[in-house]
Every structure is written in C-alpha cells, then in structure tokens.
Design an enzyme around this catalytic site. Structure first.
Site, PDB file in Angstrom:
ATOM      1  N   GLY A 262      29.705  35.243  42.391  1.00 44.95           N
ATOM      2  CA  GLY A 262      29.943  33.808  42.394  1.00 44.95           C
ATOM      3  C   GLY A 262      29.543  33.200  43.715  1.00 44.95           C
ATOM      4  O   GLY A 262      28.882  33.841  44.543  1.00 44.95           O
ATOM      5  N   SER A 263      29.962  31.953  43.930  1.00 42.94           N
ATOM      6  CA  SER A 263      29.589  31.253  45.155  1.00 42.94           C
ATOM      7  C   SER A 263      30.203  31.898  46.385  1.00 42.94           C
ATOM      8  O   SER A 263      29.607  31.900  47.462  1.00 42.94           O
ATOM      9  CB  SER A 263      30.052  29.792  45.074  1.00 42.94           C
ATOM     10  OG  SER A 263      29.509  29.156  43.946  1.00 42.94           O
ATOM     11  N   VAL A 267      31.824  40.843  42.608  1.00 36.31           N
ATOM     12  CA  VAL A 267      32.779  41.745  41.975  1.00 36.31           C
ATOM     13  C   VAL A 267      32.069  43.050  41.657  1.00 36.31           C
ATOM     14  O   VAL A 267      30.984  43.052  41.063  1.00 36.31           O
ATOM     15  CB  VAL A 267      33.372  41.128  40.694  1.00 36.31           C
ATOM     16  CG1 VAL A 267      34.424  42.053  40.097  1.00 36.31           C
ATOM     17  CG2 VAL A 267      33.974  39.756  40.990  1.00 36.31           C
ATOM     18  N   ASP A 377      40.512  26.146  36.033  1.00 34.09           N
ATOM     19  CA  ASP A 377      39.152  26.697  35.953  1.00 34.09           C
ATOM     20  C   ASP A 377      38.937  27.466  34.660  1.00 34.09           C
ATOM     21  O   ASP A 377      38.281  28.506  34.649  1.00 34.09           O
ATOM     22  CB  ASP A 377      38.870  27.590  37.160  1.00 34.09           C
ATOM     23  CG  ASP A 377      37.365  27.735  37.433  1.00 34.09           C
ATOM     24  OD1 ASP A 377      36.591  26.879  36.946  1.00 34.09           O
ATOM     25  OD2 ASP A 377      36.962  28.693  38.114  1.00 34.09           O
TER      26      ASP A 377
END
Length: 597
Positions: A262-263, A267, A377
């Site tokens: 992600g940003s 992971v 989210d």
C-alpha cells in the site's frame, strides 16, 4: 493586539492557521491590528519578519478571502462574530501572487476542501508547541494534576520541552517553553489499592520513568489487566539470562513472499520458525513519520488490532516489534485472498453470496462500533476470505476510536469510491459512514461494478476525483433491473444520502443492527446467532491446498522478493526513536499456544 499567550478570556479569537501541511492553533485578543496580526502569523509559521506572506480566511461558504488591509481584517472578524463560529480559519502562503487573482505558490482548490489533506495540528501557547498525543500511561497533567488518560482526556505534549497537559488545560500553562517545569509532570505509580479504568477494566499496573529521563511517550502501551499470575505477567517473565521469554523479533521469522503493498506499508507472508506457523507481517518504515506524517494512525491501528484479536470476522494480532528502521505488525494470514481478487474472477456474485458476506461484515462492523470504533475503510480490498470461506476485515489504520453514541468526528478520509456524502459535504459524522460504504460494497458484489463508475467518460475533466465526488453527492443511484426487489431495497436503504434516514443509522447501535437483521433482504434467510458462531456454511470454499498456498493472491505482489532493503544509517540517525517507545506487544493467547507446541 495582545499576544496569543495572554490569559484566556471569553473575548479571545481562536486562529486556526494552515501552513505547509500544519495547523497552528493560537489565540489573540481583539482588536486585531493588521501589522501585529501579520507579525503573529509570521512567527507562528516560523517566517522571518520581512518575509512577504499572503493570508486568506475562509468564509461561511467555504470560499477563501484575501486579507490585505485593516478593513478586510475587520470584516473577517465581523463575519466571525455574526456567524458565531468558534474560530477564524486562515491559510498562509509564502510570497505574493505574480498578479492579482492568480493563485499563490502551493495554492490549489484541494487546499480549501475541509479535511482533504492530512494536517499536523499544533497549538501555540506561551512558546509551547503542543500536539495531541495518546498518553495511555498514567501521566499527571502539569496543571490540574489529574491523570491524562482515556476517553475525553486527550493529552497534549509540547514537541520541544515535552511538557504534558490535558487539552482542556493547555491555555492555563504559565511556564514558558524552555523553563524548568515545577510540577508533577512525570509518570506516577498509583497508590496501593487504587486503580484506573482502562478500556472499561480495572488497571492496577504501576508506571515507571524512562531510564533516560524525561517523560515516557506511553502512546503504545497496552490496556490489559495486570494481576498476579495473569497472562501478561507470563509474557514479561524472563529466562535465565534476563531476556524476555516471549520477546519477538525479526529473527523469529522467515520471510517468504510479498502478498500486498500500500501507500505506507508492504505485507509479507512469513513463517514463525519455532512453530512453522504462517503469518502475515505488515512492515512500515519509520522514516515516513516525519513532519508531514503523524504517528497517531499507527497507534490507532495497533489498538484496534488488539481489540479485534478474538473476534471471528476481524483479523487479529499476534505481536508487534520494531527495529531501528521499521515497525512490524505480525497478524493472521488469511489464505483465501480478498474480495477484490474474488470479484475479478467472478465479475459479479449471486445475491445469496452477497447476503452471506454482507451479513458477516455487518457483525464485524457492529463489533467495532460497540467498542467506539468507526472503521472508515470498508472496501473490497480490505475484506479477506479465510480457508473455510468466512470473511475477515483488515487494515485498521483509518479507524477512529473513542466514539460513543451521538459522538461525531470530521476528518476527511477514506477510499474515494466509498466516501459517504456527509464526509464530502464537510459535515460531522459518526458510524453512518460505514453503512454507506457497505451499501457501495454490496452494489459492487451484486452488480459487478461501482454505483459511481466514471471510468471511460469521454470528457477527461469528468474522469477526476472531484467529478466522482460530485456524482456521489448529487446523482441518483440507478439500481440494475436484474436485481431482486429485496436486493434493490437494501441498496437504497444503505445508499441513502441522508445519514439520518440511512439503514442501520440509529442513535442506539443495537436498534440499527436490528433494523438490518429485520430487512427483507436478510429476514428468513439468515440465522444471525449461527452466523456469528461461524455455523453457517459459506457459499464459496476457496481451494487452499496449504497455509502456504498463494493461489488467491495477485502475482504482481507474489513475484516480488520479500527481502528488506538495507538500512541507511543517515536516515536512521534522523529518526526520533522515543516516538516508538512501548510499541512492542505480544498476544498472550497466541504465545501461550506456541508454548504448548
């Protein structure tokens, strides 16, 4: 004009000043004199006395109005008094525009959208630069001597001298920054037999000062009960050489492959060497926490991970640890991939599949709401499918904690396609935004597309985020005729632009839950008690051969090597390691299972 550090009086004007990614909050006593006003703003923004600046205030319609004269400043104050707003919102830009009417350097329309950027807020008072901090340790306020902890007791800490006070007390500080405080502003152990409430539980733990002196951050410390013989006592027991028995480090894991990015983090699938258990490790570089990025969202994510650890439809936490350069969240590995990947294979889902997934999501969201947490989210990417086909929500960095019934917040955040209208309007909001996002997600599952799909627009100006927001706010949602009446009605219920009329949005969250359970889309189709016990057979069972199977993960990630880049000593030297004090955590239930292996 009086200094903003003067004694608080009802007539003081609160100036909320935005400059270069920061919000500086200061106070001034009227009448405001233009030259003094500009000098005050230059000082707050750390600009030298002769630096040209452009100052604009935001009127009640959200429009920026320049302040270049005493008359314009007086008009801004007059409008503030008429509107009875609590503060004068100001934007400061370095320099002057080349021509009247042209934007300043760094000025664009997104600057003025309420909350559209992440602003680091600083409260200026008596030379102190106070910043809100989650002070979960038992630290006494320098002013009132009460403990700074818990809901409604937000802590402020000076970023320079580290003085700690309640938010409500910061304007009573008489000690100037740099002077030696003469007060009890250190962690204090409770008296014998006296505890504090932590997360609704009695805490009888003691606090200690940092060996290096100063005031302990305490932002990351856990909320568990500490009593003789408890799991937490076991987690802190030591072996013969004094090392923590349950200490976790990167050496305990073998990194296997990247499974997401992600940003802010990546992971990695990893194997716990001692037990051969497979986990996912979320890795965040500390260097990203600079002046423009606050650490609070990591603290929130850790706190929510802990709260979620024993709930069946939420990804739980195994442990947290850190190195000089990185933070590591060791979390459950969920092998069935996410709903985004599943939807890419299926295109759209039968209504009975969407009913099952949305039912489990409703239970997960209600669990969070019952603990005062707005998720904020919900999207296909954050709904994971386990080996049996049940869902688990993940990624808690956007969560908002400490929200009680009737409480509201105002931060502009979320994934654009799922942002609720009340957020876009700049209204304060509560749990309602999660039920809107669920409506969007259910639409995507059953229709195979977004209700606000703007991809492929002929006009390039229409294929923008602003145009998407305009559609969300103004356009009527068209439900595909292929869907049943039940499905159509529940989508209309969740996608009501008025949160007071939206399905699930009652002041009592249990009433809202019952409204959803009794909706025609669910009534008679779902046994909710059995669903929460995972006793309802999932409609889809992912073919997972082993806990190392990556069939359900995107190859753009899994083809990437998991190695960590070498540390840069110069970058590490700039990191304030004290910001991460207390980040380490182990889940006692997880670790006791590993001890029994």
């Amino acid at each position: 004009m009086s200094s903003p550090t003067s004694v608080e009086e009802d007539g003081d004007i609160k100036l909320k000043t935005r400059f270069h990614g920061q919000v500086v909050v200061l106070y001034a006593r009227p009448p405001l004199i233009l030259d003094d006003f500009f000098a005050l703003l230059r000082d707050a923004c750390k600009q030298h006395a002769k630096q040209d600046i452009t100052v604009k205030w935001i009127d009640e319609d959200g429009d920026p109005i320049s302040i270049d004269s005493q008359m314009e400043l007086d008009e801004a104050v007059r409008c503030l008094n008429v509107s009875q707003e609590a503060e004068l919102n100001i934007h400061v830009f370095v320099g002057k525009p080349e021509l009247p009417g042209l934007p300043c350097q760094g000025e664009d329309k997104t600057v003025y959208r309420r909350g559209a950027r992440r602003w680091k807020k600083i409260y200026l008072y008596n030379g102190h630069r106070f910043q809100g901090k989650r002070l979960n340790r038992r630290i006494q306020c320098f002013i009132c001597h009460d403990y700074i902890w818990g809901i409604g007791r937000q802590g402020f800490r000076c970023v320079d001298c580290r003085l700690c006070v309640h938010k409500k007390c910061h304007r009573h500080v008489r000690t100037h920054c740099g002077q030696t405080p003469q007060g009890p502003n250190v962690p204090v152990a409770p008296s014998s037999g006296v505890g504090s409430l932590r997360g609704g539980r009695l805490d009888t733990s003691s606090s200690t000062t940092r060996s290096g002196g100063g005031i302990d951050n305490g932002a990351f410390h856990e909320h568990e009960i500490e009593s003789p013989g408890s799991a937490k006592d076991m987690s802190r027991s030591t072996n013969g050489n004094g090392a923590s028995k349950w200490a976790v480090s990167l050496n305990d894991f073998r990194l296997l492959t990247v499974i997401g990015r992600g940003s802010y983090a990546k992971v990695v699938q990893a194997e716990h060497i001692a037990t051969r258990q497979i986990y996912a490790i979320k890795i965040i570089k500390k260097e990203m926490f600079n002046e423009d990025e606050d650490i609070d969202w990591v603290q929130t994510e850790k706190s929510v991970f802990e709260a979620a650890s024993n709930y069946p439809f939420l990804v739980g936490l195994h442990s947290c640890f850190q190195t000089e350069s990185r933070l590591f969240f060791v979390i459950e590995f969920v092998p069935g991939g996410d709903l985004m990947f599943h939807m890419q294979q299926q295109r759209r889902l039968p209504e009975e599949h969407a009913r099952f997934y949305s039912g489990e999501i409703i239970l997960a969201l209600h669990f969070l709401h019952s603990r005062g947490i707005i998720y904020r989210d919900l999207k296909l990417d954050n709904v994971l499918i386990d080996a049996e086909g049940h869902i688990k929500l993940t990624d808690y960095g956007m969560c908002k904690e400490n929200i009680n019934a009737g409480d509201l917040t105002s931060t502009f955040c979320g994934t654009p396609n799922y942002i609720a209208p009340e957020i876009l309007r700049g209204d304060e909001y509560g749990f309602s935004v999660d039920w809107w996002a669920l409506g969007v997600l259910m639409f995507e599952m059953m229709a195979g597309r977004s209700p606000f799909d703007i991809v492929g627009m002929q006009n390039s100006e229409e294929n923008t985020e602003d145009y998407l927001f305009q559609i969300i706010l103004e356009r009527q949602i068209r439900i595909p005729r292929s869907l049943s009446v039940r499905a159509s009605n529940i989508l209309k219920g969740f996608l009501n632009k008025d949160p007071s009329q939206r399905l699930g949005c009652k002041l009592d969250i249990n009433d809202g839950l019952n409204d959803m359970k009794e909706h025609d889309f669910f009534r008679g189709f779902i046994d909710w008690e059995a669903l929460e016990q995972k006793a309802v057979a999932p409609p889809y069972h992912p073919a997972v051969e082993s806990d190392r199977d990556l069939t359900h993960f995107d190859h753009q990630f899994t083809d990437e090597p998991p190695q960590l880049s070498p540390d840069n000593s110069a970058v590490i030297a700039r990191i304030d390691q004290s910001e991460f004090d207390g980040f380490e955590y182990v889940n006692p239930l997880q670790m006791s299972r590993e001890d029994s292996v």
